[in-house]
Design an enzyme around this catalytic site. Structure first.
Site: not given
Length: 245
Positions: A9-11, A93, A95, A164, A170, A208, A229-230
């Site tokens: 997930n590049w966000k 998600h 967010e 999640e 994050g 994470s 994610g990251g």
């Protein structure tokens, strides 16, 4: 045996040059023992489709509208995503739920819209730190999942579910393998009550996951991959997670 899935997930990250480097690095590292996908920002769907065409790496989007067309300025429909060859669409998600006020009902309608266009929704569920501390983590996840199960009916088995824990996204904090497995087992049990296909469904961990903890998380009985994610923004890290499967 469920084949694992690692989805990046590049966000809201990316550029033409960064995308080219990331995708070429992933492609160069094949083959993988798992299914692999990248969910990119809308403007980069076309270049992802071109770069990954003919490969076994799939691409997808990070959200879509619950509506198929109409006066919904700024929205993107599942039918539009299908034209770009998307395989997956992330819905619900944390967010989106927190920053855009998406309710369980809206998330369920989005998942339904994605399936209606022949795409696979990656439905996200998870609790905040406050909910975990209050002892309502399991009730929260069950409520979120119940809305989607009700909306999808007999098609429930066609979705992917990503757990999640919001408190681990994050933050550098990660659920222990045991904590993650406990919630994945709860989700699997809820799906068993809704569909005969529950045992074949993929459940991803989305809090994470990194190269250092991927193997221990992926070794758990009901964790079938990761929503990354990251670590999905660095091809070496993403590849390492894929290899951990």
């Amino acid at each position: 045996m469920r084949k694992k899935l690692v989805a990046g997930n590049w966000k809201m990250h990316g550029s033409h040059s960064a995308n080219a480097e990331l995708l070429s690095g992933i492609l160069a590292a094949r083959p993988f023992a798992c299914d692999v996908a990248v969910c990119v920002p809308f403007p980069y769907l076309s270049e992802a489709a071109v770069a990954l065409a003919g490969s076994d790496v799939r691409w997808g989007a990070q959200d879509c509208s619950q509506h198929d067309k109409g006066a919904f300025t700024g929205e993107v429909s599942a039918s539009m995503l299908a034209e770009f060859g998307c395989r997956y669409v992330i819905v619900g998600h944390s967010e989106r739920r927190a920053m855009h006020g998406e309710t369980d009902a809206v998330v369920a309608e989005k998942a339904k819209a994605v399936l209606a266009r022949g795409l696979t929704p990656i439905v996200c569920v998870g609790e905040t730190l406050g909910q975990r501390e209050q002892g309502t983590a399991q009730d929260t996840v069950k409520r979120q999942l119940s809305a989607v199960i009700h909306a999808l009916g007999h098609c429930v088995g066609e979705m992917v579910v990503a757990y999640e824990p919001v408190w681990a996204i994050g933050t550098g904090v990660v659920a222990t393998p045991e904590q993650a497995q406990e919630m994945h087992a709860l989700i699997r049990a809820q799906l068993h009550a809704a569909t005969p296909h529950a045992e074949a469904m993929k459940l991803l961990y989305g809090g994470s996951m990194k190269p250092e903890n991927a193997a221990s998380l992926l070794a758990q009985q009901d964790i079938d991959g990761g929503l990354i994610g990251g670590a999905a923004l660095k091809h070496a890290d993403f590849v390492a997670i894929c290899r951990a499967t």
